[in-house]
Design an enzyme around this catalytic site. Structure first.
Site, PDB file in Angstrom:
ATOM      1  NE  ARG A  27      -3.844  -2.374   2.166  1.00 24.01           N
ATOM      2  CZ  ARG A  27      -3.838  -3.695   1.932  1.00 24.01           C
ATOM      3  NH1 ARG A  27      -2.680  -4.327   1.751  1.00 24.01           N
ATOM      4  NH2 ARG A  27      -4.965  -4.388   1.847  1.00 24.01           N
ATOM      5  CG  ASP A  76      -2.580 -14.098   5.501  1.00 24.09           C
ATOM      6  OD1 ASP A  76      -3.459 -14.727   4.868  1.00 24.09           O
ATOM      7  OD2 ASP A  76      -2.165 -12.982   5.155  1.00 24.09           O
ATOM      8  NE  ARG A  92      -1.732 -20.011   2.745  1.00 26.13           N
ATOM      9  CZ  ARG A  92      -1.399 -18.723   2.786  1.00 26.13           C
ATOM     10  NH1 ARG A  92      -2.073 -17.884   3.539  1.00 26.13           N
ATOM     11  NH2 ARG A  92      -0.383 -18.285   2.065  1.00 26.13           N
TER      12      ARG A  92
END
Ligand code: S3P
Length: 431
Positions: A26, A318, A349
């Site tokens: 960002r 995550d 995942r």
């Protein structure tokens, strides 16, 4: 490269955690869209963020890499990007691809966005659906919304949108926020649960017209100008997660993690580990009140099982693979639910975490929206076949530190996506 990992008796030392990946991306984006110079310190010089730099260079933004963690961006302003001569390659980075789709939708020129094999299989309809409602035009192969995608240029503004996110995704909301900068009036985004809010914080810090109310409703107004500035990127809590877990699970260990970002939209792992009984001390040090950071002290801990669900999930999405490893060593049954988003990350995942931890001998089962893990179970060294998911390689490495016998990781190169020095830091901590 193949690597053999042996178990460790103890871990001790200090780790300087490298810059946050989400904030580094960002920083490049808003630096490029601003007037003047933006200097990013503690920038994450890893493959994903380097892909973002390369893309903005192709869009005509001069970016100097001053050293291994400092970047200088000569911003071009919101209307100053130029048509790329070549396709823009996001590599493995979903954040780069999805944020760029929003930004490029509002430009005057066409661009082609591509990615590696893993990224080409990840869904882009989560951004194309709202962006098309704003008037964006995409050309896709066989009308399927996967990369490569051509984003058509336009001579007029996008239409403002009032959009309720179907999933709590920071990538989707950020993509819409970037498109909204080029819309004809105020856009509104409503979120089912709060996901990482780095885009909102950074757009406001660069002078953008954005407001977030108490219900987490985001309003973005068309913006005339953003202004470059200096920014220190805090360390990435998603990278710190591997060391936090390693220190908890290895005997007689004590590790200090320096400069870890503890933005509440990212720090779910600390709440979960504390609830499990972890010995974690957090000493706030950061100077930025928007993106707080801290030194974190972690010691060997006895853990109890827990339940992870609901609005906690986006705050640690995550970290779920490494939390699953911690759960194999906790007393009782840990349940992870409402985490179906894990299926569309750099790998599926849910499946990859379960299959890796089963190889080590863990008692873990996949469910449609998460995992059930029974602990504690001893782990045994194994062979980890090649995977292009950086977080799976790092999770398997920490498992190998507490397993009996040696573990072979057959391909380690993909850690470069987020943490090039990962193996070096682990070796420094061994006693
Ligand atoms: C990211 C948002 C998350 C996260 C990803 C980085 C970001 O994805 O999994 O690693 O920088 O915006 P979603 O927003 O799709 O959940």
């Amino acid at each position: 490269m193949e690597l053999e990992i042996l178990p460790t008796k103890q871990l001790e030392g200090i780790v300087n955690i490298p810059g946050d990946k989400s904030i580094s991306h960002r920083g490049i984006i808003f630096g490029a869209l601003s007037k003047g110079i933006t200097r990013l310190k503690n920038f994450l010089m890893a493959d994903d963020c380097i892909n973002t730099i390369d893309i903005f260079r192709k869009l005509g933004v001069p970016i100097d890499i001053l050293d291994d963690s400092t970047v200088l961006i000569h911003g071009k302003g919101l209307k100053g990007l130029s048509a790329p001569k070549k396709p823009l390659d996001a590599g493995n980075s979903g954040t780069t691809a999805r944020l760029l789709m929003g930004l490029l939708s509002g430009q005057k020129f066409d661009s082609i966005l591509m990615g590696d094999e893993s990224l080409q299989s990840r869904p882009m309809d989560r951004v194309t659906i709202p962006l098309r409602q704003m008037g964006a035009v995409f050309e896709t192969v066989n009308n399927k919304d996967f990369l490569p995608i051509t984003i058509k240029g336009r001579d007029y503004s996008l239409k403002a949108i009032d959009y309720t996110l179907p999933v709590a995704s920071a990538q989707v909301k950020s993509s819409i926020i970037l498109a909204a900068l080029y819309a004809d009036s105020n856009s509104v985004i409503r979120q089912p649960a709060l996901s990482r809010n780095h885009t909102e914080i950074m757009l406001a810090a660069f002078g953008g017209n954005i407001n977030v109310d108490r219900d987490n409703k985001i309003t973005i107004g068309p913006t005339e100008e953003l202004f470059g500035r200096d920014l220190i990127v805090p360390g990435d809590i998603s990278s710190a997660a591997y060391f936090i877990t390693a220190a908890m699970l290895t005997p007689k260990s004590k590790i200090i993690l320096r400069n870890v970002g503890i933005n509440p939209t990212r720090s779910g792992i600390l709440d979960v580990y504390k609830a499990m009984g972890a010995e974690i001390n957090i000493e706030e040090i950061g100077t930025s009140k928007e993106e707080p950071s801290a030194d974190i002290l972690v010691k060997t801990s006895w853990l109890n099982a827990t339940v992870i669900e609901g609005s906690l999930i986006p705050r640690l999405i995550d970290e779920l693979p490494i939390i699953a490893l911690a759960a194999t060593q906790a007393q009782g049954t840990t349940v992870i639910r409402n985490a179906e988003e894990l299926k569309v990350k750099e790998s599926n995942r849910i499946d990859s975490t379960v299959s890796i931890l089963k190889r080590f001998g863990a008692n873990i089962e996949a469910t449609p929206d998460g995992m059930i893990i029974k602990g504690p179970t001893p782990l045994f060294g194994t062979v980890i076949p090649p995977t292009s998911d950086h977080r799976m390689i790092m999770m398997a490495t920490i498992a190998a530190l507490i397993a009996k016998g040696s573990t072979i990781i057959q391909d380690t190169q993909w850690v470069n996506v987020s943490y090039p020095d990962f193996f070096g830091e682990i070796e420094k901590l061994r006693c």
